[in-house]
Design an enzyme around this catalytic site. Structure first.
Site, short mmCIF file in Angstrom:
data_model
loop_
_atom_site.label_atom_id
_atom_site.label_comp_id
_atom_site.label_asym_id
_atom_site.label_seq_id
_atom_site.Cartn_x
_atom_site.Cartn_y
_atom_site.Cartn_z
N TRP A 174 0.54 -1.24 0.36
CA TRP A 174 -0.17 0.00 -0.21
C TRP A 174 0.97 0.92 0.27
CZ3 TRP A 174 1.18 2.36 4.11
CH2 TRP A 174 1.22 1.93 5.17
N CYS A 175 1.92 1.12 0.33
CA CYS A 175 3.54 2.16 0.24
C CYS A 175 3.96 2.52 -0.35
CB CYS A 175 3.82 2.26 1.59
SG CYS A 175 4.94 3.94 1.87
N PRO A 176 3.47 3.62 -1.33
CA PRO A 176 4.78 3.44 -2.98
C PRO A 176 5.57 4.34 -2.97
CG PRO A 176 3.15 6.23 -2.39
CD PRO A 176 2.47 4.87 -0.91
N VAL A 183 7.64 2.18 -0.85
CA VAL A 183 8.01 0.66 -0.24
C VAL A 183 7.75 0.17 -1.77
CG1 VAL A 183 6.83 -1.91 -0.17
CG2 VAL A 183 7.05 0.12 1.31
N ARG A 184 6.85 0.55 -3.16
CA ARG A 184 7.20 -0.39 -4.04
C ARG A 184 7.88 0.13 -4.43
NH1 ARG A 184 1.50 1.13 -3.55
NH2 ARG A 184 1.65 3.07 -4.68
#
Length: 128
Positions: free
Chosen positions: A42-44, A46-47
């Site tokens: 859900w965290c950009p 992290v992506r």
């Protein structure tokens, strides 16, 4: 280059699976949980960090990287979250290096958020 996803975090750093070899390093990367709607974190940040982490750990080869999911956004935002309280995680992604120091397993460095996204800092941190 072992990378393990969804590592079940032990109750303390002393229980981490790290060889007592003085050169051994173990890396934990605290990341956001997977959004069930997108099947992505859900965290950009992290992506964006995951491909960089994979690239660095594939090239280094000798170190273990364990991903620890901190939960969904509401769970993560709870200030009583176990990752915040017991593991001192302030933001995701947070990459922490563990090593044996004076007979104990200790955190010997960390990169947080944008520092994980900086490929030069990331590579230098893993090599250190």
């Amino acid at each position: 280059m072992p990378i393990q996803d969804n590592f079940p975090i032990p109750s303390s750093a002393q229980e981490l699976p790290i060889s007592n070899d003085t050169d051994a390093k173990l890396f934990l990367c605290f990341i956001s949980g997977t959004d069930p709607a997108t099947d992505q974190p859900w965290c950009p940040d992290v992506r964006a960090a995951l491909p960089k982490l994979q690239k660095v750990f594939e090239s280094e080869g000798a170190h273990t990287l364990l991903y620890v999911h901190v939960g969904q956004k509401p769970e993560w935002k709870d200030q009583g979250n176990v990752y915040r309280t017991k593991w001192s995680v302030k933001a995701v992604p947070q990459l922490v290096r563990y090593q044996w120091v004076d007979g104990e397993i200790k955190a010997t460095g960390q990169l947080v958020e944008n520092d994980v996204l900086d490929e030069e800092k990331l590579a230098a941190f893993v090599k250190a």
